[in-house]
Design an enzyme around this catalytic site. Structure first.
Site, short mmCIF file in Angstrom:
data_model
loop_
_atom_site.label_atom_id
_atom_site.label_comp_id
_atom_site.label_asym_id
_atom_site.label_seq_id
_atom_site.Cartn_x
_atom_site.Cartn_y
_atom_site.Cartn_z
N HIS A 67 -36.61 44.44 -5.83
CA HIS A 67 -35.58 44.90 -6.77
C HIS A 67 -35.48 43.95 -7.96
O HIS A 67 -35.05 42.81 -7.81
CB HIS A 67 -34.22 45.02 -6.08
CG HIS A 67 -33.20 45.72 -6.91
ND1 HIS A 67 -33.30 47.05 -7.25
CD2 HIS A 67 -32.07 45.28 -7.52
CE1 HIS A 67 -32.27 47.40 -8.00
NE2 HIS A 67 -31.51 46.34 -8.18
N ARG A 90 -21.53 42.54 -16.68
CA ARG A 90 -22.21 43.75 -17.14
C ARG A 90 -22.09 43.90 -18.65
O ARG A 90 -23.04 44.34 -19.31
CB ARG A 90 -21.64 44.97 -16.42
CG ARG A 90 -22.50 46.21 -16.61
CD ARG A 90 -21.96 47.40 -15.87
NE ARG A 90 -20.76 47.95 -16.50
CZ ARG A 90 -20.34 49.20 -16.34
NH1 ARG A 90 -21.01 50.02 -15.54
NH2 ARG A 90 -19.25 49.62 -16.93
N HIS A 277 -28.58 46.72 -2.10
CA HIS A 277 -27.32 46.00 -1.84
C HIS A 277 -26.66 46.48 -0.55
O HIS A 277 -26.63 45.76 0.42
CB HIS A 277 -26.31 46.09 -3.01
CG HIS A 277 -26.83 45.59 -4.31
ND1 HIS A 277 -27.29 44.31 -4.47
CD2 HIS A 277 -26.99 46.20 -5.52
CE1 HIS A 277 -27.69 44.14 -5.73
NE2 HIS A 277 -27.53 45.27 -6.38
N ASP A 328 -33.33 40.87 -8.22
CA ASP A 328 -32.36 41.66 -8.97
C ASP A 328 -32.10 41.11 -10.37
O ASP A 328 -32.87 41.34 -11.28
CB ASP A 328 -31.08 41.78 -8.13
CG ASP A 328 -30.08 42.77 -8.69
OD1 ASP A 328 -30.40 43.43 -9.68
OD2 ASP A 328 -28.97 42.90 -8.14
#
Ligand SMILES: [Zn+2]
Length: 454
Positions: A67, A90, A277, A328
């Site tokens: 990922h 984010r 996740h 990630d």
């Protein structure tokens, strides 16, 4: 034919590494894997090995990073001012996304994938949603960003599964994409599929897969379209799942069920699906994932960095979900750290030790990740498998005196000395053979983080 002599090698189905293993490959495939000390006296091996490349330390199969969002690497070390949470992180991530185009993304991803190669990662799953130009206008080639990632992996010398991600809505309620998110969207799942159908890279180092960004980003009635596309094409399907309790709450409010239940009801779960996740599943969710043999990819260093929490990973594995690992957001690129975090995080959660064996950690980092990314022919040191060899030194300050079986509890990415991908050397003596990784990372990150006014 190329031959290597590994001081120790971790062979399939062995509880610990084996000493003095002769490994042979032709055209990128393993043709023989022979433990010399079992088959003949140790001294006899030396004469027959004249041309073999010596690999001092522990050699393991290629590590698979299941990922990745390559561009998040630009945020490393930049998001710790104040008391940021996932949602403030984010916003910063979106600011970087607005600065990327196919050229700057090629440069950044090439450096990031080369950093992965240095860490022993021979295959990466790129969960790719930054598809379009500013405002959501497609590039002349609507798959130009995908092509940049494919080229970046080729330059870095690693394999890629491009998980082309459907990202269609701004919330579980189906709100339209706004601001930077507009670059992610294709309008609807059919248009997503049409764009992906037009992208068929011929290079051998790449395979395609599909992804549903999350139940936040693909409306429920379109989930089956994406899942059906992956199924018809026989490709892996990945989905972010329950990383944040807020996602569960929003899903319950709109659909009256958990995200896992919603995915199950729309045909998304199954052995070719990987839930990424799965940090906040209910007990019923764990059973749905395990009973359907849905894979689970955990990303412990990112989950730690974003204060997501710790998922019930041991319970999910016991329920039937094979495990894989991802870096990630690339706060850390080190699959040894991700692997031992499986055990360490369970210890913190339960205040007990001994949840995962060393073999389970190696399996998640190697064959588990490759399987999740659609490479059933990689991740084991066995005849017929791809010739991916990752060698970890056992004489560094971190690893000296550590028994080979304990290497995944002690080594870091900096202890990787040699990486061979499909029979070709990519890293030797701890250096990438074609990419100046620190310099390229510095320059590529500066290009996408520079202040507008400077
Ligand atoms: Zn992710």
């Amino acid at each position: 034919m190329t031959r290597w002599l590994a001081e120790y090698a971790w062979l399939p189905d062995r509880a610990e590494p084996t000493r003095d293993v002769l490994i042979e490959a032709t055209d990128g495939r393993l043709t023989a894997v022979t433990p010399l000390t079992v088959d003949r006296p140790p001294t006899a091996g030396v004469e027959v090995l004249g041309d073999a490349v010596r690999l001092p330390g522990l050699t393991v199969p290629g590590l698979a990073n299941a990922h990745s969002h390559a561009f998040h690497r630009a945020l490393r070390g930049r998001t710790h001012d104040g008391r940021g949470d996932f949602w403030s992180w984010r916003s910063l991530m979106y600011a970087v996304a607005t600065r990327l185009d196919p050229d700057t993304y090629l440069a950044l991803a090439r450096a990031v994938y080369a950093e992965m190669a240095l860490a022993g990662i021979t295959c990466v799953g790129e969960f790719h949603y930054l598809h379009h130009g500013p405002g959501g206008t497609p590039y002349d080639d609507p798959n130009a960003m995908s092509a940049a990632l494919v080229e970046a992996a080729a330059h870095a010398g690693i394999r890629l599964t491009l998980l082309d991600t459907a990202y269609l809505a701004g919330g579980v309620d189906g709100a339209p994409l706004t601001g930077p998110q507009r670059r992610f969207g294709d309008g609807d799942a059919l248009r997503w599929a049409a764009r992906v159908d037009a992208f068929r890279p011929a290079d051998d180092h790449v395979r395609l897969g599909a992804a549903i960004h999350s139940v936040r980003a693909v409306p429920a009635e379109q989930l089956a379209t994406v899942a059906g596309w992956a199924d018809r094409n026989g490709l892996p399907l990945h989905v972010h799942l329950s990383e944040q309790p807020a996602e569960n709450d929003a899903c319950r409010a709109v659909h009256g069920c958990t995200p896992t239940r919603l995915l199950a009801d729309h045909g998304v779960l199954g052995p070719h699906t990987t839930a990424v996740h799965a940090t906040h599943p209910t007990a019923a969710d764990v059973a749905l994932l395990g009973d359907s043999r849905t894979r689970v990819c955990v990303c412990p260093t990112t989950e730690r960095d974003l204060a997501d929490g710790v998922g019930p990973v041991r319970r999910m594995a016991d329920a039937g979900s094979p495990l894989s690992l991802g870096s990630d957001s690339h706060a850390v690129v080190d699959l040894f750290e991700e692997a031992r975090a499986l055990e360490m995080d369970e210890r913190l959660r339960t205040r007990r030790r001994g949840h995962f064996t060393p073999v389970e950690l190696v399996t998640a980092a190697t064959v588990g990740g490759h399987a999740a990314l659609g490479w059933g022919d990689a991740g084991r040191l066995a005849v017929g498998q791809r010739a991916d060899l990752v060698t970890v030194r056992l004489d560094s300050a971190r690893t000296a005196g550590v028994p080979p079986v304990g290497a995944f509890f002690a080594a870091t990415a900096a202890d990787v000395t040699s990486v061979v991908v499909d029979g070709r050397p990519v890293v030797d003596g701890g250096r990438h053979l074609t990419v100046d990784v620190p310099t390229e990372l510095r320059d590529a990150i500066a290009a996408v983080t520079a202040k507008e006014d400077s």
